[in-house]
Write a protein that holds these residues in place. Sequence first.
Motif, PDB file in Angstrom:
ATOM      1  N   ILE A  99       0.831  -1.208   0.000  1.00  0.00           N
ATOM      2  CA  ILE A  99       0.000   0.000   0.000  1.00  0.00           C
ATOM      3  C   ILE A  99       0.865   1.257   0.000  1.00  0.00           C
ATOM      4  CG2 ILE A  99      -1.613   1.332   1.426  1.00  0.00           C
ATOM      5  CD1 ILE A  99      -2.961  -1.322   2.080  1.00  0.00           C
ATOM      6  N   GLY A 100       1.979   1.239   0.709  1.00  0.00           N
ATOM      7  CA  GLY A 100       2.890   2.391   0.690  1.00  0.00           C
ATOM      8  C   GLY A 100       3.440   2.662  -0.698  1.00  0.00           C
ATOM      9  N   ILE A 101       3.825   1.612  -1.406  1.00  0.00           N
ATOM     10  CA  ILE A 101       4.338   1.774  -2.768  1.00  0.00           C
ATOM     11  C   ILE A 101       3.243   2.273  -3.703  1.00  0.00           C
ATOM     12  CG2 ILE A 101       5.228   0.500  -4.766  1.00  0.00           C
ATOM     13  CD1 ILE A 101       6.706  -1.308  -2.728  1.00  0.00           C
ATOM     14  N   LEU A 102       2.060   1.672  -3.612  1.00  0.00           N
ATOM     15  CA  LEU A 102       0.972   2.064  -4.506  1.00  0.00           C
ATOM     16  C   LEU A 102       0.472   3.479  -4.219  1.00  0.00           C
ATOM     17  CD1 LEU A 102      -1.075  -1.247  -4.775  1.00  0.00           C
ATOM     18  CD2 LEU A 102       0.493  -0.246  -6.441  1.00  0.00           C
ATOM     19  N   SER A 103       0.488   3.901  -2.966  1.00  0.00           N
ATOM     20  CA  SER A 103       0.034   5.264  -2.673  1.00  0.00           C
ATOM     21  C   SER A 103       1.013   6.302  -3.222  1.00  0.00           C
ATOM     22  CB  SER A 103      -0.165   5.455  -1.179  1.00  0.00           C
ATOM     23  OG  SER A 103       1.064   5.390  -0.497  1.00  0.00           O
ATOM     24  N   ALA A 104       2.316   6.024  -3.156  1.00  0.00           N
ATOM     25  CA  ALA A 104       3.288   6.957  -3.738  1.00  0.00           C
ATOM     26  C   ALA A 104       3.145   7.016  -5.257  1.00  0.00           C
ATOM     27  CB  ALA A 104       4.702   6.549  -3.353  1.00  0.00           C
ATOM     28  N   LEU A 105       2.919   5.870  -5.885  1.00  0.00           N
ATOM     29  CA  LEU A 105       2.695   5.866  -7.331  1.00  0.00           C
ATOM     30  C   LEU A 105       1.413   6.600  -7.700  1.00  0.00           C
ATOM     31  CD1 LEU A 105       3.765   2.210  -8.176  1.00  0.00           C
ATOM     32  CD2 LEU A 105       4.950   4.307  -8.830  1.00  0.00           C
ATOM     33  N   PHE A 106       0.371   6.442  -6.894  1.00  0.00           N
ATOM     34  CA  PHE A 106      -0.884   7.143  -7.136  1.00  0.00           C
ATOM     35  C   PHE A 106      -0.695   8.655  -7.053  1.00  0.00           C
ATOM     36  CE2 PHE A 106      -4.636   9.207  -5.270  1.00  0.00           C
ATOM     37  CZ  PHE A 106      -5.562   8.970  -6.284  1.00  0.00           C
ATOM     38  N   VAL A 107       0.027   9.112  -6.032  1.00  0.00           N
ATOM     39  CA  VAL A 107       0.234  10.547  -5.870  1.00  0.00           C
ATOM     40  C   VAL A 107       1.079  11.101  -7.012  1.00  0.00           C
ATOM     41  CG1 VAL A 107       1.388  12.268  -4.414  1.00  0.00           C
ATOM     42  CG2 VAL A 107      -0.125  10.595  -3.399  1.00  0.00           C
ATOM     43  N   LYS A 108       2.052  10.354  -7.467  1.00  0.00           N
ATOM     44  CA  LYS A 108       2.929  10.837  -8.533  1.00  0.00           C
ATOM     45  C   LYS A 108       2.198  10.925  -9.868  1.00  0.00           C
ATOM     46  CE  LYS A 108       6.819  11.673 -10.740  1.00  0.00           C
ATOM     47  NZ  LYS A 108       7.585  12.865 -10.619  1.00  0.00           N
ATOM     48  N   TYR A 109       1.441   9.900 -10.232  1.00  0.00           N
ATOM     49  CA  TYR A 109       0.917   9.814 -11.585  1.00  0.00           C
ATOM     50  C   TYR A 109      -0.590  10.058 -11.723  1.00  0.00           C
ATOM     51  CZ  TYR A 109       5.484   7.889 -12.509  1.00  0.00           C
ATOM     52  OH  TYR A 109       6.833   7.718 -12.607  1.00  0.00           O
ATOM     53  N   LEU A 110      -1.393   9.802 -10.710  1.00  0.00           N
ATOM     54  CA  LEU A 110      -2.837   9.881 -10.862  1.00  0.00           C
ATOM     55  C   LEU A 110      -3.530  10.919  -9.989  1.00  0.00           C
ATOM     56  CD1 LEU A 110      -3.704   6.088 -11.064  1.00  0.00           C
ATOM     57  CD2 LEU A 110      -3.580   7.729 -12.929  1.00  0.00           C
ATOM     58  N   PHE A 111      -2.848  11.483  -9.035  1.00  0.00           N
ATOM     59  CA  PHE A 111      -3.502  12.376  -8.081  1.00  0.00           C
ATOM     60  C   PHE A 111      -4.109  13.593  -8.764  1.00  0.00           C
ATOM     61  CE2 PHE A 111      -3.677  15.617  -4.754  1.00  0.00           C
ATOM     62  CZ  PHE A 111      -4.344  14.925  -3.770  1.00  0.00           C
ATOM     63  N   ASP A 112      -3.402  14.218  -9.701  1.00  0.00           N
ATOM     64  CA  ASP A 112      -3.913  15.417 -10.368  1.00  0.00           C
ATOM     65  C   ASP A 112      -5.091  15.118 -11.283  1.00  0.00           C
ATOM     66  OD1 ASP A 112      -2.183  17.143  -9.107  1.00  0.00           O
ATOM     67  OD2 ASP A 112      -0.607  16.858 -10.605  1.00  0.00           O
ATOM     68  N   PHE A 113      -5.196  13.893 -11.776  1.00  0.00           N
ATOM     69  CA  PHE A 113      -6.343  13.536 -12.600  1.00  0.00           C
ATOM     70  C   PHE A 113      -7.590  13.274 -11.755  1.00  0.00           C
ATOM     71  CE2 PHE A 113      -2.784  12.141 -15.332  1.00  0.00           C
ATOM     72  CZ  PHE A 113      -3.015  13.019 -16.379  1.00  0.00           C
ATOM     73  N   VAL A 114      -7.389  12.655 -10.606  1.00  0.00           N
ATOM     74  CA  VAL A 114      -8.524  12.346  -9.731  1.00  0.00           C
ATOM     75  C   VAL A 114      -8.980  13.587  -8.962  1.00  0.00           C
ATOM     76  CG1 VAL A 114      -9.277  10.933  -7.782  1.00  0.00           C
ATOM     77  CG2 VAL A 114      -7.796   9.946  -9.523  1.00  0.00           C
ATOM     78  N   PHE A 115      -8.027  14.369  -8.470  1.00  0.00           N
ATOM     79  CA  PHE A 115      -8.321  15.588  -7.717  1.00  0.00           C
ATOM     80  C   PHE A 115      -7.659  16.776  -8.415  1.00  0.00           C
ATOM     81  CE2 PHE A 115      -7.864  12.112  -4.582  1.00  0.00           C
ATOM     82  CZ  PHE A 115      -9.178  12.055  -4.164  1.00  0.00           C
ATOM     83  N   PRO A 116      -8.316  17.382  -9.401  1.00  0.00           N
ATOM     84  CA  PRO A 116      -7.675  18.494 -10.127  1.00  0.00           C
ATOM     85  C   PRO A 116      -7.515  19.726  -9.245  1.00  0.00           C
ATOM     86  CG  PRO A 116      -9.932  18.195 -10.860  1.00  0.00           C
ATOM     87  CD  PRO A 116      -9.637  17.074  -9.914  1.00  0.00           C
ATOM     88  N   LYS A 117      -6.507  20.528  -9.585  1.00  0.00           N
ATOM     89  CA  LYS A 117      -6.257  21.759  -8.839  1.00  0.00           C
ATOM     90  C   LYS A 117      -7.311  22.798  -9.201  1.00  0.00           C
ATOM     91  CE  LYS A 117      -1.320  21.031  -8.826  1.00  0.00           C
ATOM     92  NZ  LYS A 117      -0.019  21.479  -9.292  1.00  0.00           N
ATOM     93  N   PRO A 118      -7.701  23.637  -8.250  1.00  0.00           N
ATOM     94  CA  PRO A 118      -8.668  24.697  -8.574  1.00  0.00           C
ATOM     95  C   PRO A 118      -8.016  25.755  -9.459  1.00  0.00           C
ATOM     96  CG  PRO A 118      -7.918  24.921  -6.330  1.00  0.00           C
ATOM     97  CD  PRO A 118      -7.339  23.639  -6.846  1.00  0.00           C
ATOM     98  N   LEU A 119      -8.833  26.434 -10.226  1.00  0.00           N
ATOM     99  CA  LEU A 119      -8.333  27.492 -11.091  1.00  0.00           C
ATOM    100  C   LEU A 119      -7.983  28.716 -10.263  1.00  0.00           C
ATOM    101  CD1 LEU A 119     -10.993  27.254 -13.931  1.00  0.00           C
ATOM    102  CD2 LEU A 119      -8.688  26.305 -13.924  1.00  0.00           C
ATOM    103  N   ASN A 120      -6.917  29.415 -10.671  1.00  0.00           N
ATOM    104  CA  ASN A 120      -6.613  30.665  -9.981  1.00  0.00           C
ATOM    105  C   ASN A 120      -7.473  31.777 -10.571  1.00  0.00           C
ATOM    106  OD1 ASN A 120      -5.397  31.326 -12.382  1.00  0.00           O
ATOM    107  ND2 ASN A 120      -3.313  30.987 -11.632  1.00  0.00           N
ATOM    108  N   GLU A 121      -7.361  32.972 -10.039  1.00  0.00           N
ATOM    109  CA  GLU A 121      -8.254  34.061 -10.440  1.00  0.00           C
ATOM    110  C   GLU A 121      -8.062  34.466 -11.891  1.00  0.00           C
ATOM    111  OE1 GLU A 121      -7.981  37.248  -7.716  1.00  0.00           O
ATOM    112  OE2 GLU A 121      -8.453  35.999  -5.987  1.00  0.00           O
ATOM    113  N   ASP A 122      -6.833  34.423 -12.423  1.00  0.00           N
ATOM    114  CA  ASP A 122      -6.593  34.793 -13.814  1.00  0.00           C
ATOM    115  C   ASP A 122      -7.275  33.826 -14.766  1.00  0.00           C
ATOM    116  OD1 ASP A 122      -5.075  36.871 -12.872  1.00  0.00           O
ATOM    117  OD2 ASP A 122      -3.198  35.711 -12.951  1.00  0.00           O
ATOM    118  N   GLU A 123      -7.205  32.550 -14.459  1.00  0.00           N
ATOM    119  CA  GLU A 123      -7.832  31.546 -15.328  1.00  0.00           C
ATOM    120  C   GLU A 123      -9.357  31.640 -15.266  1.00  0.00           C
ATOM    121  OE1 GLU A 123      -6.163  27.941 -13.940  1.00  0.00           O
ATOM    122  OE2 GLU A 123      -4.267  28.205 -15.003  1.00  0.00           O
ATOM    123  N   ARG A 124      -9.903  31.985 -14.095  1.00  0.00           N
ATOM    124  CA  ARG A 124     -11.343  32.160 -13.973  1.00  0.00           C
ATOM    125  C   ARG A 124     -11.842  33.322 -14.833  1.00  0.00           C
ATOM    126  NH1 ARG A 124     -11.637  32.160  -7.744  1.00  0.00           N
ATOM    127  NH2 ARG A 124     -10.863  30.084  -7.351  1.00  0.00           N
TER     128      ARG A 124
END
Length: 129
Positions: A99-124
Amino acid sequence: MFNLIDNTLVFASYGNIFGLSNITISPMDIVLAYLVAILISIIVAFALKIPLLPSKPYRYSFDVSAIYPTPIISMGVFSIFLVLNYTFMYNGLVLAVIIGILSALFVKYLFDFVFPKPLNEDERDEINE
């Protein structure tokens, strides 16, 4: 929160409420497995070149790091397995490593796809125009 941790330790160490578990795990084994999951996730995150801390300012940063959310995800997934009374081998240590290995791989490669970053004010402003 501490009540949840206490209940997890009780249910995982003495079997579930239906008595389906025939293997008992001591609370020290569970704490050791949690520590192994946390340490392995941080070590693998360093190996994958995830930064230790997010960019400054820390309070408003949505960047992933080795300290947050990598060990938090590994603890959460490992807790799910403990509540389901699945510890695999060596009182959950092998499962904690996996689970430790898979969680690090998830954060590296899939985290931004599952939980996208909010837009900043310029992009809004560009989207609203």
